[in-house]
Design a protein around this motif. Structure first.
Motif, mmCIF file in Angstrom:
data_model
loop_
_atom_site.group_PDB
_atom_site.id
_atom_site.type_symbol
_atom_site.label_atom_id
_atom_site.label_comp_id
_atom_site.label_asym_id
_atom_site.label_seq_id
_atom_site.Cartn_x
_atom_site.Cartn_y
_atom_site.Cartn_z
ATOM 1 N N ALA A 1 5.731 3.217 12.319
ATOM 2 C CA ALA A 1 6.544 2.295 13.124
ATOM 3 C C ALA A 1 6.892 1.040 12.330
ATOM 4 C CB ALA A 1 5.788 1.934 14.403
ATOM 5 N N LEU A 2 5.904 0.531 11.600
ATOM 6 C CA LEU A 2 6.109 -0.672 10.775
ATOM 7 C C LEU A 2 7.145 -0.402 9.686
ATOM 8 C CD1 LEU A 2 4.899 -3.550 10.056
ATOM 9 C CD2 LEU A 2 3.392 -2.354 8.492
ATOM 10 N N PRO B 1 2.443 -8.875 7.979
ATOM 11 C CA PRO B 1 1.504 -10.001 8.084
ATOM 12 C C PRO B 1 0.326 -9.834 7.126
ATOM 13 C CG PRO B 1 1.289 -8.551 9.976
ATOM 14 C CD PRO B 1 2.422 -8.021 9.155
ATOM 15 N N SER B 2 -0.402 -10.928 6.886
ATOM 16 C CA SER B 2 -1.599 -10.845 6.040
ATOM 17 C C SER B 2 -2.591 -9.869 6.661
ATOM 18 C CB SER B 2 -2.258 -12.214 5.924
ATOM 19 O OG SER B 2 -1.389 -13.101 5.286
ATOM 20 N N GLU B 3 -3.269 -9.129 5.795
ATOM 21 C CA GLU B 3 -4.234 -8.151 6.307
ATOM 22 C C GLU B 3 -5.532 -8.848 6.681
ATOM 23 O OE1 GLU B 3 -4.813 -4.928 3.617
ATOM 24 O OE2 GLU B 3 -2.678 -4.434 3.534
ATOM 25 N N ARG C 1 0.820 -1.222 0.000
ATOM 26 C CA ARG C 1 0.000 0.000 0.000
ATOM 27 C C ARG C 1 0.856 1.275 0.000
ATOM 28 N NH1 ARG C 1 -5.449 -0.663 1.517
ATOM 29 N NH2 ARG C 1 -6.002 -2.774 2.109
ATOM 30 N N ASP D 1 -0.174 6.801 9.431
ATOM 31 C CA ASP D 1 -0.443 6.948 10.864
ATOM 32 C C ASP D 1 0.726 6.349 11.650
ATOM 33 O OD1 ASP D 1 -0.799 4.195 11.261
ATOM 34 O OD2 ASP D 1 -2.961 4.276 11.008
ATOM 35 N N GLU D 2 0.651 6.451 12.979
ATOM 36 C CA GLU D 2 1.813 6.061 13.797
ATOM 37 C C GLU D 2 2.165 4.578 13.682
ATOM 38 O OE1 GLU D 2 0.238 7.249 17.735
ATOM 39 O OE2 GLU D 2 0.166 5.092 18.145
ATOM 40 N N ARG D 3 1.155 3.692 13.505
ATOM 41 C CA ARG D 3 1.455 2.259 13.365
ATOM 42 C C ARG D 3 2.178 1.992 12.046
ATOM 43 N NH1 ARG D 3 -0.467 -1.977 10.646
ATOM 44 N NH2 ARG D 3 -2.027 -0.647 9.659
ATOM 45 N N GLN D 4 1.701 2.649 10.992
ATOM 46 C CA GLN D 4 2.326 2.449 9.682
ATOM 47 C C GLN D 4 3.755 2.994 9.668
ATOM 48 O OE1 GLN D 4 -0.804 4.548 7.748
ATOM 49 N NE2 GLN D 4 -1.863 2.704 7.071
#
Lengths: 73, 180
Positions: B106-107, B172-174, B90, B101-104
């Motif tokens: 960090a990832l 991981p798989s969404e 994505r 966003d913050e999770r994306q």
């Protein structure tokens, strides 16, 4: 996200969101994150920053300690 | 992230090589796709790695015509796989912070560490090869001018794809029901 395995953070986002009649997308829009992040938070696969935790608390209308806990609810 | 949705004016981020519009579209794409699962994404990463290796190995083809055709075909294939790789994650690997966003973030950052380790190693290997090819001896005799087309293009393709490749491999798989 590695820290998640060491320090689990339990939350009640899903029941409170459902009780408020919000979809994940609506809650995500309200707090300014991607809808998948709400899913990751609800499943306990991601620990939010303090800012995001406070935004969630505001969006769900509950104090932050009702949303998150280091012990199971 | 909300700003991106509210601002209708598209903008191209030259350093990242993405536009605001395409990132927003990629992030909000709810359509089911095999690329949302880890298995097909890993297959895509393996295919890209295979194509890049094959591109580097074209240097050993003696016939100029066959070598040139192979290079062109593999380069086009490599670029197509690169485009698929970017879409499979994505565009998180390329998107600027303001659209994530913050999770994306960090990832992406966690995977950047691995990717840049890989790019550093790749650059070192490429530098050693370059010094061997230009320093005389057997390798210079064998490769000579061919070095720049096969190995160099493989290096460039690999270096630009690595962040997306590492992210696509590790993500991981969404989950299907997250949009509910």
């Amino acid at each position: 996200m590695g820290r998640q395995k060491e320090d689990p953070l339990f939350n009640r986002i899903e029941p409170l969101r459902v009780a408020k009649g919000l979809s994940r997308q609506q809650l995500a829009d309200a707090v300014g994150v991607h809808y998948q992040t709400i899913g990751y938070l609800e499943r306990g696969e991601y620990s939010p920053s303090l800012t995001l935790a406070l935004r969630l608390s505001e969006a769900l209308g509950r104090p932050v300690e009702e949303l998150f806990s280091v012990r199971p609810f | 992230m909300n700003d991106a949705k509210q601002n209708p004016k598209d903008r191209f981020y030259w350093i990242e090589g993405v536009s605001r519009g395409e990132v927003v579209r990629a992030l909000s794409d709810h359509r089911p796709s095999p690329l949302r699962r880890q298995g097909p994404r890993r297959l895509l990463v393996s295919s890209a790695a295979l194509v890049m290796t094959a591109l580097a190995l074209t240097v050993f083809i003696d016939q100029t015509k066959i070598r040139t055709y192979s290079e062109v075909i593999l380069m086009v294939l490599g670029l197509c796989l690169f485009a698929f790789l970017r879409q499979s994650v994505r565009l998180i690997s390329e998107a600027p912070n303001e659209l994530l966003d913050e999770r994306q973030i960090a990832l992406r950052d966690a995977n950047y560490k691995v990717a840049y380790g890989g790019i550093s190693t790749l650059t070192l290997v490429y530098g050693v090869l370059l010094s061997l090819v230009t320093g005389g001896g057997w390798l210079e005799e064998q490769l000579g001018d061919r070095f720049w087309t096969g190995i160099a293009s493989s290096y460039l393709l690999c270096a630009s794809s690595l962040p997306a490749m590492v992210l696509a491999w590790n993500m991981p798989s969404e989950p299907q029901d997250d949009a509910a």
